[in-house]
Design an enzyme around this catalytic site. Structure first.
Site, PDB file in Angstrom:
ATOM      1  N   HIS B 259       0.819  -1.219   0.000  1.00 52.01           N
ATOM      2  CA  HIS B 259       0.000   0.000   0.000  1.00 52.01           C
ATOM      3  C   HIS B 259       0.854   1.270   0.000  1.00 52.01           C
ATOM      4  CE1 HIS B 259      -4.128  -1.168  -0.066  1.00 52.01           C
ATOM      5  NE2 HIS B 259      -3.967  -2.040   0.904  1.00 52.01           N
ATOM      6  N   HIS B 324      -6.542  -4.112  10.437  1.00 53.00           N
ATOM      7  CA  HIS B 324      -6.915  -5.469  10.002  1.00 53.00           C
ATOM      8  C   HIS B 324      -6.206  -6.446  10.927  1.00 53.00           C
ATOM      9  CE1 HIS B 324      -6.792  -3.045   6.222  1.00 53.00           C
ATOM     10  NE2 HIS B 324      -7.919  -3.660   5.967  1.00 53.00           N
ATOM     11  N   ASP B 357     -10.857  -7.033   1.453  1.00 54.45           N
ATOM     12  CA  ASP B 357     -10.587  -5.782   0.741  1.00 54.45           C
ATOM     13  C   ASP B 357     -11.476  -5.637  -0.497  1.00 54.45           C
ATOM     14  OD1 ASP B 357      -8.632  -4.984   2.468  1.00 54.45           O
ATOM     15  OD2 ASP B 357      -6.964  -5.751   1.266  1.00 54.45           O
ATOM     16  N   HIS B 416     -39.916  22.540  32.316  1.00 55.38           N
ATOM     17  CA  HIS B 416     -39.969  21.146  31.879  1.00 55.38           C
ATOM     18  C   HIS B 416     -41.081  20.411  32.633  1.00 55.38           C
ATOM     19  CE1 HIS B 416     -36.175  21.944  29.921  1.00 55.38           C
ATOM     20  NE2 HIS B 416     -36.106  20.707  29.467  1.00 55.38           N
TER      21      HIS B 416
END
Lengths: 430, 430
Positions: B259, B324, B357, B416
């Site tokens: 890579h 991975h 992949d 509230h």
């Protein structure tokens, strides 16, 4: 009071719906210096800042078992019972968010599955100030516990006596917080991001805070610590037709306005009668509120938009992407299916925002400032990683091999193709 | 080649597992200036930067139907079939991630549910360079399509002839990308973040990129545009015992190493034999790789850690949190249940990373750099908001009212409590 805008053109929407922009550039230097000091000096820096910002000298930050026991005794039985029921509802709603593991065989011998695994260590920040926001502890602690986070750290600033509010401690022990620290502000975010002698480093930090805390969370996010979501002033939008109850709508707008002068309150309606009646009701109900002055400031920045058709209102509401959306219309459910930008959606006349804020079971930590266009509110998802798994048999590898080889080669990645090829060759040999 | 570290002490782990830190401070100014220019000048700025950075003058950025048709004809039938099968697998795995809507009645008359709603507009960035990364289009486009995103914009830099690679266009049309633009780099991120005359503004931006693109994504995230996740160099970690096949392990390490020179490759094993055999295999297999020189650089920065027991390896692997993780061990499935920090996990000897992949069905856009401690890989979740809904009947409101009132008052939020009270009073009157 609220500004009434009648039948604006679509081109005007963007400017009408524009939120106030807060520029934190001026804070960055101060906040970074506190972060750096805690990173370098650990507990010593926290002691210094606690004395400086919270006005109290503390020897220990970790809340002891004895402190928790004392606090629990101080919370009224009524409030305890209410909190316990709220936790039960929140748990019941959130537990359903844990997706079951399902193995999918995408090709023969190619098995893939996904499992939710709790983030090992998470940090929750709960602001101090005038009111103890124990409800946020429930909204963060319950999903963290369901997710299976092993370490759930809580930081909240001590009061001048060096304590946390009893309701904070009661809520924290109830939802399984593992460590509670009397640390506030930027120094709390720094302690959880970097770890100190006494505070463990966590991988993700959650919770609301003032502009300094928000800025600190942004800065540590850039350093790789995950945060829950970007922050902004709280908001409500009410989409109302002629069937809405103006008393209820006004009460809902006020409940948002009391959060602070920068709260955003928006009413969208196709009924001028409702618009006018709500204005009158706002004035009536305002009188009895303890936070009256804050509320008036927020309302003065607020808008009521009169539209011709409810469909136009739906489009407008989608353009705004409110943190909370109340649909006070006859066919609320049908309309809700046409909304794609909103935090939670409250349907009909008996679903006020405050029910979701505390006890219905849904989460109240939500994307403000239009972030609902891309972000979700907090859920169990926020506290897990969804890890994927795959297991191929040698036959599965053979079935998929040529696909992987072709694609890898087309991307010019030889070694990727080779990782499949060596296994295939080996298989053929056997 | 790989450095072998034998039996390191636990105290040494942090320094052994440390990733290279990339400081982008020097880039910020340049990147911000491109972002600003596109924000101010729109398409004109994009034209200028495309000429400057991509070396091509373009009149139109939008890819036409005719260009797509031409491209499709250029892709080989084999590659088309492979991509189509990969899409089928990815779709089959991801479609299961859409959680069904289930209404939960947390108390009688208090109904809550959650629905996944696609982010209306999303942007995908696909880098150019030597290889066309069409597989990433599948990994982003398929879940975007399943999520129901209405506008799915893709930007990728044109080559010197002003075109995109045919496989990019084939993949894009296959997964339902709605608009494809020939725009690259920071100017692409800016175009999608701010919108221009021709490029629509999106709410969330996905996809890998070089350091400039990564920096641009960080900067626009601070401005409220969501991004997929923080980026870093790609990584693989293989945990191997004596049953691993050194040929396979070496092939997997090489597929990561190709890579780029900054790729992280880590082998953890309790078998010195495996460690040594893998080293030999690396040298053997390296010879035939087209990216040999890149691979050698990456391997020179890589580490093999020899441990005494596989349990120690599990702990080490959790500390590393690999993008991975391949478990090449006899009892891979048992070990995988003890892993809580990892991107995807590949089990056994026939599950190489390259299968995931490209084609097994799981996603390949994953948290690098240790971010797997807090972040998940891309899934359908990444392309939706999970909106919560609640609808109370008047009886439901009465059932929950006292809980909300008690909690709101304890937090000092009168209005509230009042939003519930006015509804209860009204109910009693009826």
């Amino acid at each position: 009071m609220m500004q009434l805008i009648k039948f604006p053109e679509k081109q005007q929407w963007a400017s009408i719906l524009k939120r106030p922009v807060f520029d934190n550039t001026a804070l960055v230097e101060t906040v970074q210096s506190v972060l750096d000091a805690v990173k370098m000096e650990g507990d010593a820096a926290i002691k210094k800042y606690t004395a400086q910002f919270d006005g109290v000298e503390l020897k220990e930050f970790l809340v002891t078992e004895a402190e928790i026991a004392t606090a629990i005794a101080l919370v009224s039985d009524d409030l305890k019972a209410a909190i316990i029921q709220a936790v039960a509802n929140i748990r019941q709603f959130h537990i359903n968010q844990l997706a079951p593991v399902e193995v999918i065989e995408t090709m023969p011998g190619v098995k893939c599955w996904r499992k939710s695994v709790g983030i090992e260590k998470v940090g929750l920040y709960i602001p101090g100030g005038s009111a103890p926001l124990f409800s946020t502890i429930l909204m963060l602690g319950v999903p963290a516990q369901i997710a299976g986070c092993k370490e759930i750290v809580l930081c909240s600033p001590p009061n001048k006596s060096g304590n946390l509010h009893p309701a904070i401690l009661f809520a924290a022990q109830l939802v399984g917080i593992t460590k509670i620290y009397k640390i506030g502000g930027v120094q709390a975010i720094a302690a959880m991001a970097y770890g100190t002698e006494t505070v463990p480093q966590v991988y993700k930090i959650f919770g609301p805070g003032n502009q300094y805390v928000t800025c600190a969370k942004q800065l540590i996010q850039q350093q790789g610590i995950a945060i829950d979501m970007p922050a902004g002033p709280s908001e409500v939008c009410v989409l109302a037709d002629a069937t809405a109850n103006p008393v209820f709508v006004a009460a809902d707008l006020l409940s948002q306005a009391e959060h602070g002068a920068d709260s955003q309150v928006l009413l969208v309606t196709d009924s001028l009668t409702i618009a006018n009646q709500v204005q009158i009701e706002l004035t009536n109900q305002l009188e009895n509120l303890s936070r009256k002055e804050l509320v008036i400031k927020a309302l003065n920045n607020s808008t009521c938009i009169l539209i011709k058709y409810i469909n136009e209102g739906i489009e407008l509401v989608n353009a705004y992407a409110a943190e909370h959306l109340i649909i006070a219309c006859e066919n609320a459910e049908v309309i809700s299916n046409q909304i794609y930008n909103a935090g939670p959606i409250f349907l009909g006349n008996y679903s006020p925002e405050s029910v979701g804020d505390y006890a219905s079971g849904t989460n109240h930590t939500l994307p403000t400032n239009g972030y609902a266009k891309a972000y979700s509110g907090i859920s169990v998802d926020s506290f897990v990683k969804k890890i994927t798994y795959q297991q191929l048999s040698s036959a599965g590898l053979n079935n998929i091999a040529s696909i992987v080889e072709l694609m890898a080669e087309a991307e010019g990645l030889d070694a990727h193709a080779n990782a499949v090829r060596v296994r295939r060759i080996n298989e053929l040999k056997n």
